[in-house]
Enzyme design. Sequence first.
Site, mmCIF file in Angstrom:
data_model
loop_
_atom_site.group_PDB
_atom_site.id
_atom_site.type_symbol
_atom_site.label_atom_id
_atom_site.label_comp_id
_atom_site.label_asym_id
_atom_site.label_seq_id
_atom_site.Cartn_x
_atom_site.Cartn_y
_atom_site.Cartn_z
ATOM 1 N N GLU D 120 45.678 36.111 41.245
ATOM 2 C CA GLU D 120 45.788 37.163 40.241
ATOM 3 C C GLU D 120 47.015 36.925 39.374
ATOM 4 O O GLU D 120 48.037 36.409 39.820
ATOM 5 C CB GLU D 120 45.870 38.538 40.924
ATOM 6 C CG GLU D 120 45.791 39.673 39.904
ATOM 7 C CD GLU D 120 45.659 41.063 40.525
ATOM 8 O OE1 GLU D 120 45.491 41.150 41.749
ATOM 9 O OE2 GLU D 120 45.741 42.046 39.768
ATOM 10 N N ARG D 124 54.754 40.505 38.441
ATOM 11 C CA ARG D 124 56.162 40.348 38.845
ATOM 12 C C ARG D 124 56.822 39.305 37.945
ATOM 13 O O ARG D 124 58.039 39.265 37.808
ATOM 14 C CB ARG D 124 56.291 39.806 40.279
ATOM 15 C CG ARG D 124 55.918 40.774 41.367
ATOM 16 C CD ARG D 124 56.171 40.176 42.755
ATOM 17 N NE ARG D 124 57.577 40.139 43.117
ATOM 18 C CZ ARG D 124 58.052 39.560 44.231
ATOM 19 N NH1 ARG D 124 57.231 38.942 45.068
ATOM 20 N NH2 ARG D 124 59.338 39.560 44.498
ATOM 21 N N ASP D 220 31.741 31.273 47.885
ATOM 22 C CA ASP D 220 30.521 30.488 48.086
ATOM 23 C C ASP D 220 29.306 31.351 47.755
ATOM 24 O O ASP D 220 29.398 32.575 47.642
ATOM 25 C CB ASP D 220 30.464 29.932 49.510
ATOM 26 C CG ASP D 220 30.370 30.997 50.558
ATOM 27 O OD1 ASP D 220 29.353 31.716 50.590
ATOM 28 O OD2 ASP D 220 31.308 31.123 51.363
ATOM 29 N N HIS D 226 26.105 38.369 48.693
ATOM 30 C CA HIS D 226 26.410 39.602 49.424
ATOM 31 C C HIS D 226 27.167 40.576 48.517
ATOM 32 O O HIS D 226 26.846 41.773 48.455
ATOM 33 C CB HIS D 226 27.225 39.274 50.668
ATOM 34 C CG HIS D 226 27.545 40.470 51.505
ATOM 35 N ND1 HIS D 226 26.580 41.210 52.136
ATOM 36 C CD2 HIS D 226 28.713 41.086 51.779
ATOM 37 C CE1 HIS D 226 27.146 42.222 52.776
ATOM 38 N NE2 HIS D 226 28.440 42.180 52.561
ATOM 39 N N ARG D 231 27.265 45.301 44.767
ATOM 40 C CA ARG D 231 27.875 45.748 43.509
ATOM 41 C C ARG D 231 26.904 45.786 42.335
ATOM 42 O O ARG D 231 27.206 46.409 41.322
ATOM 43 C CB ARG D 231 29.072 44.861 43.182
ATOM 44 C CG ARG D 231 30.155 44.855 44.252
ATOM 45 C CD ARG D 231 30.615 46.269 44.625
ATOM 46 N NE ARG D 231 31.698 46.231 45.614
ATOM 47 C CZ ARG D 231 32.296 47.314 46.081
ATOM 48 N NH1 ARG D 231 31.928 48.519 45.698
ATOM 49 N NH2 ARG D 231 33.267 47.207 46.971
#
Lengths: 313, 313, 313, 313
Positions: D120, D124, D220, D226, D231
């Site tokens: 990500e 910072r 993968d 899944h 979603r």
Amino acid sequence: MALTAEQQQEIDTARATEGRTRRPTVAGLEAMLFQAIPVLDHGFVRVIDYMGDDAAIVQAARVSYGRGTRAANEDRGLIRYLMRHRHSTPFEMCEIKYHVKLPIFVARQWIRHRTANVNEYSARYSILDREFYIPGPDHLAAQSVVNRQGRGDILEGEEAARVLDLLREDATRNYDHYLEMLNEDDDGKARDPGRQGLARELARMNLTLNAYTQWYWKTDLHNLLHFLSLRADAHAQYEIRVYAEAMLDTVKAWVPMAFDAFRDYRLGAVTLSAQMMGIVKRMLGGEAVTQEASGLSKREWRELMATLGRDAG
Amino acid sequence: MALTAEQQQEIDTARATEGRTRRPTVAGLEAMLFQAIPVLDHGFVRVIDYMGDDAAIVQAARVSYGRGTRAANEDRGLIRYLMRHRHSTPFEMCEIKYHVKLPIFVARQWIRHRTANVNEYSARYSILDREFYIPGPDHLAAQSVVNRQGRGDILEGEEAARVLDLLREDATRNYDHYLEMLNEDDDGKARDPGRQGLARELARMNLTLNAYTQWYWKTDLHNLLHFLSLRADAHAQYEIRVYAEAMLDTVKAWVPMAFDAFRDYRLGAVTLSAQMMGIVKRMLGGEAVTQEASGLSKREWRELMATLGRDAG
Amino acid sequence: MALTAEQQQEIDTARATEGRTRRPTVAGLEAMLFQAIPVLDHGFVRVIDYMGDDAAIVQAARVSYGRGTRAANEDRGLIRYLMRHRHSTPFEMCEIKYHVKLPIFVARQWIRHRTANVNEYSARYSILDREFYIPGPDHLAAQSVVNRQGRGDILEGEEAARVLDLLREDATRNYDHYLEMLNEDDDGKARDPGRQGLARELARMNLTLNAYTQWYWKTDLHNLLHFLSLRADAHAQYEIRVYAEAMLDTVKAWVPMAFDAFRDYRLGAVTLSAQMMGIVKRMLGGEAVTQEASGLSKREWRELMATLGRDAG
Amino acid sequence: MALTAEQQQEIDTARATEGRTRRPTVAGLEAMLFQAIPVLDHGFVRVIDYMGDDAAIVQAARVSYGRGTRAANEDRGLIRYLMRHRHSTPFEMCEIKYHVKLPIFVARQWIRHRTANVNEYSARYSILDREFYIPGPDHLAAQSVVNRQGRGDILEGEEAARVLDLLREDATRNYDHYLEMLNEDDDGKARDPGRQGLARELARMNLTLNAYTQWYWKTDLHNLLHFLSLRADAHAQYEIRVYAEAMLDTVKAWVPMAFDAFRDYRLGAVTLSAQMMGIVKRMLGGEAVTQEASGLSKREWRELMATLGRDAG
């Protein structure tokens, strides 16, 4: 920390309940069980449950039929050997579960440790508390000028005051608007019966990253120690480090032998590259090695001299 | 099963030790704790430790301060809802640890479940027991002629006798030679002081895949149920299925509400594809659907008719 | 290594096929692609596919829109920084897939690394090849007398000859009986039409642990390097170390910058405990530290002196 | 979506670069490579790299020496069989990497999928863009009154206008104050040379949860499917579902056979409990089953009738 009377009552009731078990128990950790250890201004860590003890590490390493322990000295020696040589699987045989209340920006760092089980308070379903992290004056640090992701001096005077005002006002205003959009009062009643209120899963997007969330977090001892070695480290951000430090105390109470081995071989340990080790050997042989003659970059040379507690020259 | 007197003594001693704890305890599982449940001819499963109970699932789902439970009915309803809608994280908050003795070829299937912690008895360090799995006459199955990875009829007569002889003789001879190469007697003494003995990490390669190994195996309830849904299934190889069935009993004693929900919504459940569901709706509407008119392949049609308990036509 | 003519033909055909891609490509690894690198007497490792290159590590660390690379020097510096400070996530952005043929007892060690994807040749469905690992004379080691899980001297003379005979005879006989129980010839035809043949999932239990299996194994670069740091290490069993060494060559061809950083900061690196580091500092300050005055156990003192290349005194 | 001219230029340059490879390539996905697919008001998904294709699934399932494919029909049949019977490991042999720009509250749901690699953008180290998600009028939903974590009607009129004003003003003001605390202008210059600026790791806590972040995300095919099954589902929050839907298109271009099998056996599939299946059988047998006679709770009965497309009575 902001436990309501009702929450403290629930904790006290749980602490007052005792049962008998054939499983290993650890008196030191039983004493801390369920109690909220305060962290930051509104956060906490509490131990909810645990499995295993120092002897369970030994028992798993030996694939034993009984308790698996011998003399305490022998157990201690085996645990130190396993830690020193990074035989991690026996440490995975102990498990611990925490309830943590923490600012969302801390939760976002924490969740990157993937080998844990997590149940977070759902702001799709419930409404978050009116609580935000505001740094204490000692922790209001400026951006570091030498380290692009670190902290420098502490802000003071007007600049500090302005920052604290902004953080407090923005968090509070956004929370007020969050409730307004939900059409809810602080006590959970509808403000305006004529309005429907925005869906919770949408309204939460108006909250600031210093709002507090909470979760149940469960992991095994090996992965917990890995987490602590990174997050109790001086390079970790202060706001997550204080959680790691509170958790170190719970580990010390739970598995004192493993904790000592972790402190000696992991927390306080130093890794030297092949090149660095070659320089140490030359120095031990009496040679006065300079950065130029070391083959190291200036940056690595400074890191090595700092490790050895010597002047970088 | 072959527990030595010494091993049974260690287990009895562990069972006789009790302590007090504030953690949730489950009387039904405490009663089974440490006891070896026999599986196959020399194997077993024993529960070594556990964390959590049915209420801990509810507590995590609610991120509670106290025990988190309400009326038993309400808890049961929530657990069934979580299972039905595959909200798996609250089930991850319970953990269990087993000691298992099992043939190596079973261990090789079992280890493919990666989300568990494992400590296996090391044949680099120690010497394996003289024990091999020999199928009982009822389980000496021929290769299936319809399913390329399944079992057919039970072998009988001379063919069965010959297979059993070969399995027994080869495993025994290879074990004898394993000890000979190690230069060890069955009681651990050197056979011939003039020889060095082959390294253990090499000698073990002479063992057969039906030799028994053992391990500590620890996992959370969600991953355990996933393991059991695959391995307690009729399509699983018999030799791993009997382990799964013994473990189902421990789950039933441990978390009876979660067990019931698992039995209803997972073990006994059926998944129908979009196409299959369309056919069921047509049949419910009174249409006499044939394979030709179904759009399904013959294989899928047979699977659907079997599921519906109807003749494939 | 035993590739059949047909297998080599399949590999050659795959190597002869080329396409165009916008993805990063690595000429050095393309040259090795699909080729079997021989390991042990019948094993091999071949690279089947890869994703990413050195630049992909940099690109992920910077969350870039384009290729993400700057001057090669700057990329190299960033990769070395990431490796030195154990920022592991950018290395996870490269992925590699191998086809490996290996003895079952090696596969059992290897599979313990859980963060990989695996498809193993199923002996429930197919029949394993007639191939067993027999150590070369140079690797026929005696049990170590100082290290309970290590190797000592090489066996010689009659003892060596006897061991080799036993390994060869037992593996061969057990394989012959495996085929007999299956009622199959070496060329896959039924031996005796009057028999059914034992189920494959059962017959395989008669095989020895030095029989060869094979699998597809896929992992990311970070986890691959972790695997290699443990298995290319001098303490790893020789039979898995040779696989790790063959794979090191593929990593060097694939991501040369990451490989160099790994070699310097991981493979050749040494970790010193807090106590050991204190002793090194005292020695650098001119003190002649002895084991007695060191506070270390004799074992740790020996380990430290070995690391520093000094006499343990 | 807000790609700067410079960002689009970097993407175009990457797209213009082609190389030769022996690896499998997929023309349909090559065509989409690197292109940003717009999602929500400022977000996107772009495919950065991929490994494998439909044939790679077959190749792994067969542990092949060559490409492993046979007739396209046979490959399709095998892929459908693997999907239907949840043999997931061959699907793990394909890998894909995305660059995603998404609101932080969406990122917090997404990251709960642990079996992926993530890098990500670090707030910072760097400063986030001035971009926030503001729902379109069609997606400004009220809290559902029947489902405690769902959406109800669309807000309209004054209430809608007020919500949009609050979201826009609060996000903008907090971002302005974020920059002010950092002592930075929008173009990255210091505002006031006399001030130090708050550390970036602290200032980011003032941002709202609808601020956009970005990451590289790699997984993968099995774990991707899944993720998509959860979603891209109607119960998923709209703001994450639109990302899943954009990714479904990339999967369809990449592995069309696996995509079709996924659509039939997973996306469109229905799971019925043992009890529900019993009721379907009774209905197929001609019985007019009522909720009272079904043994199901009212809630489950409604779910079953909805699945069967029948009136709940």
